[in-house]
Design a protein around this motif. Structure first.
Motif, PDB file in Angstrom:
ATOM      1  N   ASN A 103      20.238  -7.647  24.450  1.00 61.69           N
ATOM      2  CA  ASN A 103      21.642  -7.267  24.612  1.00 61.69           C
ATOM      3  C   ASN A 103      22.504  -8.524  24.493  1.00 61.69           C
ATOM      4  N   CYS A 112      23.721  -3.074  29.556  1.00 63.07           N
ATOM      5  CA  CYS A 112      22.677  -3.681  30.390  1.00 63.07           C
ATOM      6  C   CYS A 112      21.754  -2.589  30.940  1.00 63.07           C
ATOM      7  N   SER A 141      20.187  -5.086  34.183  1.00 61.53           N
ATOM      8  CA  SER A 141      19.217  -4.849  33.106  1.00 61.53           C
ATOM      9  C   SER A 141      17.795  -4.855  33.643  1.00 61.53           C
ATOM     10  N   CYS A 168      20.308 -10.039  33.535  1.00 65.72           N
ATOM     11  CA  CYS A 168      21.089  -9.777  34.746  1.00 65.72           C
ATOM     12  C   CYS A 168      20.388  -8.753  35.636  1.00 65.72           C
ATOM     13  N   ARG A 193      28.777  -3.294  31.357  1.00 65.79           N
ATOM     14  CA  ARG A 193      27.425  -3.325  31.922  1.00 65.79           C
ATOM     15  C   ARG A 193      26.573  -2.123  31.507  1.00 65.79           C
ATOM     16  N   CYS A 216      25.342  -9.774  26.993  1.00 67.56           N
ATOM     17  CA  CYS A 216      25.047 -10.305  28.330  1.00 67.56           C
ATOM     18  C   CYS A 216      23.896 -11.306  28.295  1.00 67.56           C
ATOM     19  N   ASP A 224      20.697 -10.281  27.963  1.00 62.33           N
ATOM     20  CA  ASP A 224      19.514  -9.635  28.546  1.00 62.33           C
ATOM     21  C   ASP A 224      18.422  -9.458  27.496  1.00 62.33           C
TER      22      ASP A 224
HETATM   23 ZN    ZN Z   1      23.210  -7.623  31.559  1.00 61.88          ZN
END
Ligand code: ZN
Length: 154
Positions: free
Chosen positions: A37, A137, A68, A65, A134, A40, A42
């Protein structure tokens, strides 16, 4: 409902700190699929083994994060041992949970509470939809697993 939100936070934190089904299976016989991702940073690596009629084993690796990683842990617990069809249904339900709430923000007339899901811990992630950035995520691990399952069919 601060009580419920606190509970959801605790569930997410618990999965983040004590991730379920963490690790990697040997490939082959397991299949491997990876997702990223970029919004972010992830990363998720999923290895899984398909039995005669089910997703027999799944292991999760990667970093990112808390949303995720907690989502990937919840997913692994939810799908392991289920039939591929059930996994696809659960995935569709989870993703619609995410998008129904997204729509609810845009149109206040919609009542997300009228839709019932049996998603267990996954319900804890619905607070995420208040932060649209988010959502990717939360859905990363699901989309990655679906890609892996599609590769099996192809
Ligand atoms: Zn994330």
């Amino acid at each position: 409902m601060p009580g419920l939100e606190d509970l959801y936070k605790e569930i997410i934190l618990d999965h983040y700190k004590n991730p379920r089904n963490r690790g990697e299976l040997e490939c082959p016989p397991a299949h491997r699929t990876e997702g990223f991702n970029p919004l972010c940073g992830d990363e998720v690596t999923i290895t899984f083994e398909v039995g005669p009629d089910s997703l027999a084993k799944i292991r999760i690796a990667g970093q990112g994060c808390s949303i995720s990683q907690a989502s990937a842990s919840m997913m692994s617990a939810a799908v392991q041992g289920k039939s591929i069809e059930e996994v696809r249904n659960l995935s569709a339900q989870f993703k619609s949970l995410m998008s129904i709430h997204e729509q609810a923000i845009a149109s206040p007339a919609a009542d997300p509470a009228s839709t019932t899901f049996e998603l267990g811990d996954l319900e804890a992630l619905k607070g995420v939809v208040k932060f649209p950035v988010r959502i990717k995520c939360a859905t990363l691990s699901w989309n990655t697993l679906l890609t892996g399952l599609d590769e099996l069919d192809g």
